[in-house]
Enzyme design. Structure first.
Site, PDB file in Angstrom:
ATOM      1  N   GLY A  38      32.937  52.447  72.334  1.00  0.00           N
ATOM      2  CA  GLY A  38      32.733  53.803  72.823  1.00  0.00           C
ATOM      3  C   GLY A  38      32.361  54.779  71.732  1.00  0.00           C
ATOM      4  O   GLY A  38      32.481  54.481  70.543  1.00  0.00           O
ATOM      5  N   ALA A  71      34.139  59.074  63.466  1.00  0.00           N
ATOM      6  CA  ALA A  71      35.456  59.091  62.837  1.00  0.00           C
ATOM      7  C   ALA A  71      35.893  60.510  62.480  1.00  0.00           C
ATOM      8  O   ALA A  71      37.023  60.928  62.779  1.00  0.00           O
ATOM      9  CB  ALA A  71      35.444  58.211  61.590  1.00  0.00           C
ATOM     10  N   LYS A  98      24.170  48.663  70.201  1.00  0.00           N
ATOM     11  CA  LYS A  98      23.729  50.061  70.212  1.00  0.00           C
ATOM     12  C   LYS A  98      23.199  50.471  68.838  1.00  0.00           C
ATOM     13  O   LYS A  98      22.307  51.310  68.746  1.00  0.00           O
ATOM     14  CB  LYS A  98      24.821  50.990  70.730  1.00  0.00           C
ATOM     15  CG  LYS A  98      26.141  50.924  70.006  1.00  0.00           C
ATOM     16  CD  LYS A  98      26.282  51.901  68.911  1.00  0.00           C
ATOM     17  CE  LYS A  98      27.573  51.598  68.166  1.00  0.00           C
ATOM     18  NZ  LYS A  98      27.678  52.263  66.881  1.00  0.00           N
ATOM     19  N   ASP A 131      28.047  55.354  73.705  1.00  0.00           N
ATOM     20  CA  ASP A 131      27.883  55.105  72.269  1.00  0.00           C
ATOM     21  C   ASP A 131      26.413  55.143  71.859  1.00  0.00           C
ATOM     22  O   ASP A 131      26.077  55.550  70.746  1.00  0.00           O
ATOM     23  CB  ASP A 131      28.515  53.753  71.901  1.00  0.00           C
ATOM     24  CG  ASP A 131      29.037  53.737  70.471  1.00  0.00           C
ATOM     25  OD1 ASP A 131      28.857  54.740  69.758  1.00  0.00           O
ATOM     26  OD2 ASP A 131      29.613  52.713  70.062  1.00  0.00           O
ATOM     27  N   ASN A 139      21.489  54.661  61.450  1.00  0.00           N
ATOM     28  CA  ASN A 139      20.627  53.803  62.251  1.00  0.00           C
ATOM     29  C   ASN A 139      19.401  54.576  62.726  1.00  0.00           C
ATOM     30  O   ASN A 139      18.269  54.126  62.616  1.00  0.00           O
ATOM     31  CB  ASN A 139      21.392  53.250  63.453  1.00  0.00           C
ATOM     32  CG  ASN A 139      22.546  52.376  63.023  1.00  0.00           C
ATOM     33  OD1 ASN A 139      22.333  51.339  62.413  1.00  0.00           O
ATOM     34  ND2 ASN A 139      23.761  52.811  63.308  1.00  0.00           N
TER      35      ASN A 139
END
Lengths: 350, 350
Positions: B144, B148, B199, B257, B267
């Site tokens: 999910g 952080a 993902k 996500d 990414n």
């Protein structure tokens, strides 16, 4: 070569001329009384006043008084009118609708039917047809993530054409499909239209998470993506309750269009200013003063009232749509946005 | 009050201390040899060197040589280690794993199993357990949208805990659930893990659409949202082929996500520089020179090889994953990004 008439010369109507001209069709663009300036600019070879880009020179243009010339003997009529004006303008087009004709619609929203219940727009159009024409005219609804301006520069784009008659959707697809403007077809008109209307409502919620960032000086990516997930879940519940399927929800009209609507645009902006600290009343007053219309604002009320209608008919439980209810409370009851969205996330995971 | 040991003091390991301390648990944070500087900073009350925020002062800290003290008699151990190092570090934790213990893992990725086939990370951990312990230890995978740092300032967040034993997931949920950190549970470990790993791969594709914008000076929102839609569709195919369900795909681990990963992060950045004009070889060389690791890069190869493995076993047809194949061709064969992504969209709608 087909004859295609586009009713409405706004951003989307004018942009759809591009794939049609690319495919060599005769394209007739008719402007309403609100589009006179647009038609004049296009005739002079000037950029379109709305999106500041030129449309293909081959497009034939028609002013408000030239509807007959624009619509006569069309193979396909595409309604590119805002949802509020769609019924009114379609009534003027009715005399030119002939048996066998296919009518596309790119409007996104809901309307009230004759019994006061909320209906989807293709049903509104069908209800306006004379009874003898109803079996003879087929409607095709367009859904999916498509910023009008991006059609002008031929961005790779994917959309969904939905019709109860799949052959009608395929016919319209054949006329518009290019290398860059890509089209899937479905018979799920209800699901496609539900997503098309509701994503504007939910995009306001995504905008709120951006507003929290501005107000608190910290990112709220986690919150935004949780709300995004819930928006898709609620679209699914609403689509199913209306008699649609899950497929448009998990395709271009749902996931795809929510993604693009949540990235930018006026719906998101409305959410942003509210998330940033204005009450909804203040934000709406500000937008009205600036003459900005935001589709998501009425869509939230339509969506919530639709949910209540579906609950009344035993097709939905209101607890399936806490996000839509939260948006209604913020937008129409001046509930505080941050507290309300936090409470929505807690409801889902309690 | 439970005793919770977090293995790995990086961004996510240190952030998970917040909901645990908020709930009054004893929290022990153990740093690997790579985390020595982090543990020292935390001990001095200084900000965490990775995310520049302080973590709760109640957290007990342990350096690399103090694993025994950190892990003894823990009720819950949470592995917060990068996917490449996960197996190696888990072997060092093994002596402290007791029957009945619950082990959570927040790592996202794939690994190779003993027979050379690609497996999900909870299966890797299980395969490392002594045979007699396997029925006695339960794993909980976390999926999910959860940046952080946002846990540190208690952003409303929604995640999914997945375990073959739902009671294990519920136990871990009970320890971590706060007003802001919200948790759904599922038994679909495969679907949750597949989404968590994939993902990152697909977010590279979303970044490319942003790169096209920079290179061509025009937005490519339509393209990005089409790719987003396809990414979810392919995650669904891969999850089902692996033996998972659709639910995590359409929930936090998939839709949620991917949304957050496509908005920002490394990414997406990798995709952006490639969409902006660098070849993949150039982009990777640049990142390696700057010592930046991007999870999406190996995830694309793992994902594509996994798809081939599933195709070999008759569980998937490669034509179900044109986007993943296109990403592989761009990232590992230096195929041109814009042409390749355009071709992916055409394949889906031909």
């Amino acid at each position: 070569m087909a004859k295609v008439t586009i009713i409405g010369a706004g951003a989307m109507g004018s942009a759809l001329t591009v794939p049609l001209i690319d495919n060599g069709h005769q394209v007739r663009l008719w402007g309403t009384e609100l589009d006179t300036e647009i038609i004049e600019a296009v005739r002079k070879g000037q950029p379109h006043p709305k999106h500041k880009h030129c449309i293909p020179s081959q497009v034939l243009t028609y002013t408000v008084s030239e509807l007959e010339q624009a619509a006569t003997e069309a193979d396909l009529i595409i309604m590119a009118i805002t949802s509020e004006a769609l019924g009114k303008i379609f009534k003027r087009v009715l005399p030119y609708i002939k048996p066998g004709m296919i009518v596309g619609t790119v409007s996104k929203g809901f309307e009230y039917g004759v019994d006061g219940d909320i209906i989807i727009l293709p049903d509104l159009l069908e209800s306006l047809l004379p009874l003898n024409l109803r079996p003879e005219v087929r409607f095709v609804a367009v859904g999916g993530p498509c910023k009008a301006t991006e059609l002008l520069w031929r961005t790779p784009t994917g959309v969904t054409y939905a019709s109860k008659d799949i052959q009608a959707a395929q016919y319209m697809r054949k006329l518009l499909l290019t290398n860059e403007y890509r089209i899937e077809v479905t018979t799920d008109v209800i699901g496609t239209e539900a997503c098309a209307a509701l994503k504007n409502a939910y995009a306001v919620g995504l905008g709120m998470a951006e507003g929290f960032r501005q107000k608190q000086g910290l990112p709220f990516n986690n919150t935004k993506s949780a709300l995004f997930t819930y928006a898709i879940r609620e679209m699914k519940s609403l689509s199913l309750a209306l008699g649609g399927t899950i497929h448009p929800v998990y395709g271009f009209p749902g996931i795809g269009d929510l993604e693009v609507t949540g990235e930018a645009g006026r719906n998101r902006m409305l959410g942003e200013v509210i998330g940033g600290g204005l009450t909804a009343s203040q934000a709406i007053a500000k937008m009205q003063a600036e003459q900005i219309t935001v589709e998501g604002y009425p869509a939230i009320r339509f969506g919530y009232n639709l949910a209540k209608q579906l609950a009344r008919d035993g097709k939905l439980a209101l607890k399936e749509i806490p996000l839509l209810e939260g948006l209604y409370n913020v937008l129409y009851q001046d509930a505080e946005a941050f507290t309300t969205m936090g409470s929505v996330i807690r409801k889902y995971t309690s």
